[in-house]
Design a protein around this motif. Sequence first.
Motif, PDB file in Angstrom:
ATOM      1  N   VAL A   7       0.929  -1.244   0.071  1.00  0.00           N
ATOM      2  CA  VAL A   7      -0.097   0.000  -0.052  1.00  0.00           C
ATOM      3  C   VAL A   7       0.820   1.295  -0.012  1.00  0.00           C
ATOM      4  CG1 VAL A   7      -1.989  -0.974   1.085  1.00  0.00           C
ATOM      5  CG2 VAL A   7      -0.401   0.250   2.376  1.00  0.00           C
ATOM      6  N   VAL A   8       2.058   1.286   0.640  1.00  0.00           N
ATOM      7  CA  VAL A   8       2.852   2.506   0.577  1.00  0.00           C
ATOM      8  C   VAL A   8       3.260   2.629  -0.939  1.00  0.00           C
ATOM      9  CG1 VAL A   8       5.195   3.197   1.171  1.00  0.00           C
ATOM     10  CG2 VAL A   8       3.692   2.276   2.822  1.00  0.00           C
TER      11      VAL A   8
ATOM     12  N   VAL B 265       1.880   1.632  -3.750  1.00  0.00           N
ATOM     13  CA  VAL B 265       0.920   2.092  -4.497  1.00  0.00           C
ATOM     14  C   VAL B 265       0.432   3.579  -4.205  1.00  0.00           C
ATOM     15  CG1 VAL B 265      -1.820   1.774  -5.010  1.00  0.00           C
ATOM     16  CG2 VAL B 265      -0.303  -0.139  -4.761  1.00  0.00           C
ATOM     17  N   GLY B 266       0.534   3.802  -3.108  1.00  0.00           N
ATOM     18  CA  GLY B 266       0.054   5.385  -2.596  1.00  0.00           C
ATOM     19  C   GLY B 266       1.178   6.237  -2.993  1.00  0.00           C
TER      20      GLY B 266
ATOM     21  N   LEU C 187      -4.073  -0.246   7.243  1.00  0.00           N
ATOM     22  CA  LEU C 187      -3.277   0.106   6.032  1.00  0.00           C
ATOM     23  C   LEU C 187      -3.703   1.564   5.610  1.00  0.00           C
ATOM     24  CD1 LEU C 187      -3.577  -3.405   4.342  1.00  0.00           C
ATOM     25  CD2 LEU C 187      -1.629  -2.495   5.697  1.00  0.00           C
TER      26      LEU C 187
ATOM     27  N   PHE D 272      -0.784   3.732   3.603  1.00  0.00           N
ATOM     28  CA  PHE D 272      -1.235   4.244   2.252  1.00  0.00           C
ATOM     29  C   PHE D 272      -1.153   5.645   1.927  1.00  0.00           C
ATOM     30  CE2 PHE D 272      -4.574   5.575  -0.482  1.00  0.00           C
ATOM     31  CZ  PHE D 272      -4.066   5.048  -1.817  1.00  0.00           C
ATOM     32  N   PHE D 273      -1.885   6.311   2.837  1.00  0.00           N
ATOM     33  CA  PHE D 273      -2.120   7.900   2.579  1.00  0.00           C
ATOM     34  C   PHE D 273      -0.952   8.602   3.239  1.00  0.00           C
ATOM     35  CE2 PHE D 273      -4.000  12.198   3.001  1.00  0.00           C
ATOM     36  CZ  PHE D 273      -4.532  12.242   1.780  1.00  0.00           C
TER      37      PHE D 273
ATOM     38  N   GLY E 287       2.501   6.699   1.927  1.00  0.00           N
ATOM     39  CA  GLY E 287       2.532   6.549   0.607  1.00  0.00           C
ATOM     40  C   GLY E 287       2.365   7.678  -0.231  1.00  0.00           C
TER      41      GLY E 287
END
Length: 151
Positions: free
Chosen positions: A28-29, A31-32, A85, A89-90, A93
């Motif tokens: 997720v990191v 992708v973010g 996550l 992610f946000f 990421g």
Amino acid sequence: MTAPEAQSLRTSAPRRATGTGRLPVVAVVAVGGGIGAAARYGASLGWPTHSGGFPWTVFWVNVVGCAVIGVFLVLVTEALTVHRLVRPFFGTGVLGGFTTFSTYAVDIQRLVDEGRPGTALAYLAATLFAALAAVWLAATATRRLLTWRQP
């Protein structure tokens, strides 16, 4: 290494289930980070910095990113319960990919190399001050808004 020493290096801790390890966090990191970097790149295309000019786009990207992280961290640590996550992610990421303090450092060096040390120093100080002020103001405003909205 002898067999008893090798045995002592093993742990008896059970393996984590697939969804709770590091791989989902790294994924997720990544992708973010791609999303944030693409947004930053879009900003640089929309507001290009001219050669020798003050790097306004990077300045504002960093300031806006810091303000968003101020709001985000107050929300996810003080007001909302979110999936584990969401923060990587946000916060790491998307916002890590969007803000660009490495480009900030390169811009400072570029301005010095171009014979504009005054502009480089102003950029260094203005970004530092504005980024810290943005995160503090955004976090403070978010806390006040949350307090005001409580019954």
